[in-house]
Design a protein around this motif. Sequence first.
Motif, PDB file in Angstrom:
ATOM      1  N   GLN A 285       0.897  -1.234  -0.024  1.00  0.00           N
ATOM      2  CA  GLN A 285       0.160   0.024  -0.076  1.00  0.00           C
ATOM      3  C   GLN A 285       0.902   1.327  -0.132  1.00  0.00           C
ATOM      4  O   GLN A 285       2.023   1.213   0.480  1.00  0.00           O
ATOM      5  N   PRO A 286       0.348   2.282  -0.356  1.00  0.00           N
ATOM      6  CA  PRO A 286       1.206   3.633  -0.440  1.00  0.00           C
ATOM      7  C   PRO A 286       1.487   4.024   0.995  1.00  0.00           C
ATOM      8  O   PRO A 286       0.545   3.930   1.860  1.00  0.00           O
ATOM      9  N   ARG A 287       2.690   4.437   1.161  1.00  0.00           N
ATOM     10  CA  ARG A 287       3.132   5.162   2.415  1.00  0.00           C
ATOM     11  C   ARG A 287       2.028   5.879   3.206  1.00  0.00           C
ATOM     12  O   ARG A 287       1.645   5.897   4.266  1.00  0.00           O
ATOM     13  N   GLY A 288       1.574   6.914   2.450  1.00  0.00           N
ATOM     14  CA  GLY A 288       0.301   7.851   2.991  1.00  0.00           C
ATOM     15  C   GLY A 288      -0.971   7.129   3.405  1.00  0.00           C
ATOM     16  O   GLY A 288      -1.392   7.767   4.209  1.00  0.00           O
ATOM     17  N   ARG A 289      -1.111   5.968   2.817  1.00  0.00           N
ATOM     18  CA  ARG A 289      -2.287   5.418   3.381  1.00  0.00           C
ATOM     19  C   ARG A 289      -2.012   4.605   4.667  1.00  0.00           C
ATOM     20  O   ARG A 289      -3.037   4.330   5.497  1.00  0.00           O
ATOM     21  N   ILE A 290      -0.814   4.551   5.146  1.00  0.00           N
ATOM     22  CA  ILE A 290      -0.396   3.598   6.311  1.00  0.00           C
ATOM     23  C   ILE A 290      -0.451   5.112   7.190  1.00  0.00           C
ATOM     24  O   ILE A 290      -1.073   5.057   8.445  1.00  0.00           O
ATOM     25  N   LEU A 291       0.344   5.907   7.111  1.00  0.00           N
ATOM     26  CA  LEU A 291       0.300   7.085   7.973  1.00  0.00           C
ATOM     27  C   LEU A 291       1.023   8.197   7.397  1.00  0.00           C
ATOM     28  O   LEU A 291       2.203   8.201   6.276  1.00  0.00           O
ATOM     29  N   LYS A 292       0.611   9.602   7.223  1.00  0.00           N
ATOM     30  CA  LYS A 292       1.056  10.521   6.663  1.00  0.00           C
ATOM     31  C   LYS A 292       2.536  11.096   6.967  1.00  0.00           C
ATOM     32  O   LYS A 292       2.730  10.779   8.219  1.00  0.00           O
ATOM     33  N   ASP A 293       3.191  11.974   6.375  1.00  0.00           N
ATOM     34  CA  ASP A 293       4.563  12.346   6.578  1.00  0.00           C
ATOM     35  C   ASP A 293       4.569  13.368   7.965  1.00  0.00           C
ATOM     36  O   ASP A 293       5.338  13.023   8.906  1.00  0.00           O
ATOM     37  N   GLU A 294       3.417  14.128   7.819  1.00  0.00           N
ATOM     38  CA  GLU A 294       3.357  15.018   9.197  1.00  0.00           C
ATOM     39  C   GLU A 294       3.088  14.365  10.574  1.00  0.00           C
ATOM     40  O   GLU A 294       3.448  14.842  11.648  1.00  0.00           O
ATOM     41  N   ALA A 295       2.403  13.253  10.386  1.00  0.00           N
ATOM     42  CA  ALA A 295       2.266  12.576  11.636  1.00  0.00           C
ATOM     43  C   ALA A 295       3.268  11.947  12.241  1.00  0.00           C
ATOM     44  O   ALA A 295       3.538  11.754  13.297  1.00  0.00           O
ATOM     45  N   ILE A 296       4.314  11.457  11.420  1.00  0.00           N
ATOM     46  CA  ILE A 296       5.695  10.996  11.605  1.00  0.00           C
ATOM     47  C   ILE A 296       6.435  12.086  12.596  1.00  0.00           C
ATOM     48  O   ILE A 296       6.929  11.864  13.878  1.00  0.00           O
ATOM     49  N   ASP A 297       6.265  13.445  12.354  1.00  0.00           N
ATOM     50  CA  ASP A 297       6.841  14.332  12.913  1.00  0.00           C
ATOM     51  C   ASP A 297       6.298  14.563  14.117  1.00  0.00           C
ATOM     52  O   ASP A 297       6.906  14.579  15.313  1.00  0.00           O
ATOM     53  N   GLU A 298       4.822  14.589  14.203  1.00  0.00           N
ATOM     54  CA  GLU A 298       4.175  14.751  15.625  1.00  0.00           C
ATOM     55  C   GLU A 298       4.543  13.469  16.475  1.00  0.00           C
ATOM     56  O   GLU A 298       4.876  13.844  17.647  1.00  0.00           O
ATOM     57  N   VAL A 299       4.482  12.551  15.981  1.00  0.00           N
ATOM     58  CA  VAL A 299       4.781  11.107  16.985  1.00  0.00           C
ATOM     59  C   VAL A 299       6.126  11.358  17.304  1.00  0.00           C
ATOM     60  O   VAL A 299       6.312  11.027  18.528  1.00  0.00           O
ATOM     61  N   ALA A 300       7.189  11.695  16.588  1.00  0.00           N
ATOM     62  CA  ALA A 300       8.271  11.966  17.133  1.00  0.00           C
ATOM     63  C   ALA A 300       8.577  12.984  18.165  1.00  0.00           C
ATOM     64  O   ALA A 300       9.244  12.873  18.996  1.00  0.00           O
ATOM     65  N   THR A 301       7.842  13.944  18.033  1.00  0.00           N
ATOM     66  CA  THR A 301       7.759  15.101  19.025  1.00  0.00           C
ATOM     67  C   THR A 301       7.209  14.600  20.327  1.00  0.00           C
ATOM     68  O   THR A 301       7.813  15.017  21.209  1.00  0.00           O
ATOM     69  N   GLN A 302       6.183  14.123  20.291  1.00  0.00           N
ATOM     70  CA  GLN A 302       5.437  13.785  21.419  1.00  0.00           C
ATOM     71  C   GLN A 302       5.653  12.472  22.003  1.00  0.00           C
ATOM     72  O   GLN A 302       5.507  12.084  23.227  1.00  0.00           O
ATOM     73  N   ALA A 303       6.219  11.501  21.167  1.00  0.00           N
ATOM     74  CA  ALA A 303       6.788  10.236  21.565  1.00  0.00           C
ATOM     75  C   ALA A 303       5.564   9.595  22.332  1.00  0.00           C
ATOM     76  O   ALA A 303       5.940   9.032  23.682  1.00  0.00           O
ATOM     77  N   PRO A 304       4.437   9.073  21.922  1.00  0.00           N
ATOM     78  CA  PRO A 304       3.556   8.486  22.724  1.00  0.00           C
ATOM     79  C   PRO A 304       3.819   7.100  23.033  1.00  0.00           C
ATOM     80  O   PRO A 304       4.278   6.204  22.126  1.00  0.00           O
ATOM     81  N   THR A 305       3.502   6.607  24.225  1.00  0.00           N
ATOM     82  CA  THR A 305       3.979   5.184  24.401  1.00  0.00           C
ATOM     83  C   THR A 305       2.503   4.293  24.810  1.00  0.00           C
ATOM     84  O   THR A 305       2.691   3.058  25.235  1.00  0.00           O
ATOM     85  N   ASP A 306       1.469   5.032  24.909  1.00  0.00           N
ATOM     86  CA  ASP A 306       0.232   4.133  25.161  1.00  0.00           C
ATOM     87  C   ASP A 306      -0.834   4.788  24.230  1.00  0.00           C
ATOM     88  O   ASP A 306      -0.758   5.793  23.780  1.00  0.00           O
ATOM     89  N   ALA A 307      -2.139   3.996  24.239  1.00  0.00           N
ATOM     90  CA  ALA A 307      -3.266   4.376  23.453  1.00  0.00           C
ATOM     91  C   ALA A 307      -3.694   5.731  23.484  1.00  0.00           C
ATOM     92  O   ALA A 307      -4.027   6.547  22.677  1.00  0.00           O
ATOM     93  N   ALA A 308      -3.834   5.896  24.767  1.00  0.00           N
ATOM     94  CA  ALA A 308      -4.366   7.377  25.034  1.00  0.00           C
ATOM     95  C   ALA A 308      -3.721   8.450  24.694  1.00  0.00           C
ATOM     96  O   ALA A 308      -4.015   9.598  24.010  1.00  0.00           O
ATOM     97  N   GLN A 309      -2.036   8.397  24.703  1.00  0.00           N
ATOM     98  CA  GLN A 309      -1.207   9.448  24.230  1.00  0.00           C
ATOM     99  C   GLN A 309      -1.296   9.472  22.674  1.00  0.00           C
ATOM    100  O   GLN A 309      -1.318  10.561  22.051  1.00  0.00           O
ATOM    101  N   LEU A 310      -1.562   8.376  22.114  1.00  0.00           N
ATOM    102  CA  LEU A 310      -1.467   8.365  20.568  1.00  0.00           C
ATOM    103  C   LEU A 310      -2.704   9.049  20.178  1.00  0.00           C
ATOM    104  O   LEU A 310      -2.702   9.716  19.107  1.00  0.00           O
ATOM    105  N   ASP A 311      -3.861   8.906  20.621  1.00  0.00           N
ATOM    106  CA  ASP A 311      -5.134   9.202  20.203  1.00  0.00           C
ATOM    107  C   ASP A 311      -5.360  10.732  20.361  1.00  0.00           C
ATOM    108  O   ASP A 311      -6.088  11.365  19.710  1.00  0.00           O
TER     109      ASP A 311
END
Length: 392
Positions: A230-256
């Motif tokens: 599948q295309p990368r963008g259908r899995i997760l957008k580029d901007e989401a990678i930056d936000e995940v790296a910035t916030q570093a969520p370790t559980d479902a609540a933080q990710l949501d």
Amino acid sequence: MTPITTTAELAAFCDKLKGQPFVAVDTEFMRETTYWPKLCLIQAAAPSAEAVIDPLAEGIDLEPFLAVMRDPSIEKVFHAARQDVEIFNNLRAMPTPLFDTQVAGMAAGYGEQIAFDALVRQMLKIELDKSSRFTDWARRPLTDAQLTYALADVTHLAELYPTLKARLEKEGRLAWVTDEMSNLCDPANYDVDPENAWRRLKPRKHTAKYLAVYRAVAAWRERTAQLRDQPRGRILKDEAIDEVATQAPTDAAQLDRLRSVPKGFSGSRFGPDLLTAVRDALKDPEGYAPVIERSRVAPSPAAGAVVELLKVLLKARAEDAGVASKLIATVSDLELIANDDNAKTPALSGWRREAFGEDALKLKRGELALVLDGTRVRVVEVRRAPRASAAE
């Protein structure tokens, strides 16, 4: 028109290509909904042979043609070759030596990233029929209109190539194109190792924690996209990678709570694996974070203004040389030069330094000036008045 659909037919055609000085090649592929491009058609034309090859034909083995792609004695001619090269690289048949007529057209003064139909119109005075361009190339049987359209691309490509190459040789610019071809054929450009996926993106920070998570999430997305095709963008957008790296969520609540992550992502089939990747990266961020070389030169307060001046200089020098400015330097190159006279950029080496880079440094030093002469910008040397001696 009948395409080649058997290995025997393909081998017979490839025998005709042996000893040819060049072969013009084009492909039709689909990848809108996939990670891996689906090769649907190969078109090839040499001075004495031409054919359309059906890679989707049952039982066909493409190896005879892939051997031609690997043959160093035959120049492979494409237009806007990058995606075609990616396909053949995936098939372990890097098409070298390579000649890209789009790059050559830029060096010959036909404009920025000139389209194939525009190049044919200007060089051959032929208007191409593009009505079959966006048809479904994976559907069988192919129509005569599709096959005629597909073959016309390479027959015209084979016709204009000798003239275009001769023009560049006459003007002493063939080496410019050869330099670009080396970059196009660099396997590193087509690396699909998930651990290197972060290199295609633009990390915004340089802390070990951020970079470790950034690399881990990019690798997870790449691996998932490959496995699911599948295309990368259908899995997760580029901007989401930056936000995940910035916030570093370790559980479902933080990710949501992340705005760029789709609602309910933590409960999807992707969520748990993504969180595992983040937690693994955080176990040893210093060890896992990629090393990004940073310039030791402090950003210049005047860099913005210098970049604007360099843009004008680039346009003027490109017009003087009759070459597309993008072939000489990009905005990123100009930003690097604005901040560092010794920046590691192609614009400050080889023929690009001669055509533009040296003048860019002189402009920064105040040794050149830009003068508006009617509607054209002229580049003039600045003559500095000699300093008065102390005795005077």
